[in-house]
Design a protein around this motif. Structure first.
Motif, mmCIF file in Angstrom:
data_model
loop_
_atom_site.group_PDB
_atom_site.id
_atom_site.type_symbol
_atom_site.label_atom_id
_atom_site.label_comp_id
_atom_site.label_asym_id
_atom_site.label_seq_id
_atom_site.Cartn_x
_atom_site.Cartn_y
_atom_site.Cartn_z
ATOM 1 N N PRO A 39 12.764 -56.860 37.044
ATOM 2 C CA PRO A 39 13.465 -55.783 37.752
ATOM 3 C C PRO A 39 14.740 -56.312 38.414
ATOM 4 O O PRO A 39 14.766 -57.397 38.981
ATOM 5 C CB PRO A 39 12.448 -55.321 38.798
ATOM 6 N N THR A 131 13.704 -46.825 42.256
ATOM 7 C CA THR A 131 13.609 -47.509 40.965
ATOM 8 C C THR A 131 13.987 -46.559 39.843
ATOM 9 O O THR A 131 13.453 -45.450 39.761
ATOM 10 C CB THR A 131 12.176 -48.035 40.753
ATOM 11 N N LYS A 133 14.457 -46.293 35.606
ATOM 12 C CA LYS A 133 14.104 -46.910 34.321
ATOM 13 C C LYS A 133 15.335 -46.901 33.404
ATOM 14 O O LYS A 133 15.907 -45.842 33.144
ATOM 15 C CB LYS A 133 12.979 -46.130 33.631
ATOM 16 N N ASP A 159 13.693 -52.247 34.743
ATOM 17 C CA ASP A 159 13.756 -51.423 35.949
ATOM 18 C C ASP A 159 14.974 -51.831 36.762
ATOM 19 O O ASP A 159 15.254 -53.027 36.923
ATOM 20 C CB ASP A 159 12.498 -51.601 36.805
#
Length: 164
Positions: A39, A131, A133, A159
């Motif tokens: 991420p 967050t 995607k 992410d």
């Protein structure tokens, strides 16, 4: 009778041996694998770099993003922005100039082995915190020194955490 059996056996052998030879060494399709991307965190109004690492099957190459001929299929990363306030700028590495047996006087600009695309991700000040995607595909055509395989796509995802 013996002559008929012998000729029948020879005929059967002629037709089955090539098939057996093909099955003993089946063609393997080359692949491009994507290393997982951890991420990524970016503050709203700022930008960050995301290196995405790809590995190609040994013995194969893909055209660079800027191949030497417009007839060749370039390697292209396409990412879908998860929100309008998030943008991408993709930096492709320089390819390697290589001559292959099928055209020894002409060099092609290709990627081999491992290559990294650097994606600059920018989150506008208006980007929503949280967050997001990010998903897309790397489009490529893999070849070896004798043949090219049909173009393929490999999914890319990570992410993106936007902070305020």
């Amino acid at each position: 009778m013996f002559a008929k059996l012998t000729s029948g056996f020879l005929l059967m052998a002629l037709f089955t041996l090539p098939l057996a030879a093909q099955w003993s060494n089946p063609p393997t399709a080359p692949t491009v694998n994507v290393a997982p991307v951890a991420p990524i965190t970016v503050a709203a109004g700022k930008a960050t770099q995301v290196p995405i690492r790809f590995t190609l099957t040994k013995g194969f190459h893909v055209n660079s993003n800027v191949p030497r001929s417009e007839l060749l299929i370039p390697t292209v990363l396409m990412l879908n922005a998860p929100a309008p306030a998030i943008t991408f700028d993709i930096a492709y590495p320089k390819g390697e100039d290589v001559a292959f047996d099928f055209a020894p006087k002409e060099k092609l600009n290709v990627y081999t082995g491992e290559f990294i695309l650097n994606v600059r991700v920018k989150a506008a000040r208006s980007a929503a915190a949280g967050t997001h995607k990010v998903a897309g595909d790397l489009r490529y055509q893999a070849c070896n020194d004798r043949a090219c395989f049909p173009p393929k796509k490999v999914p890319v995802a990570f992410d993106l955490v936007v902070t305020k």
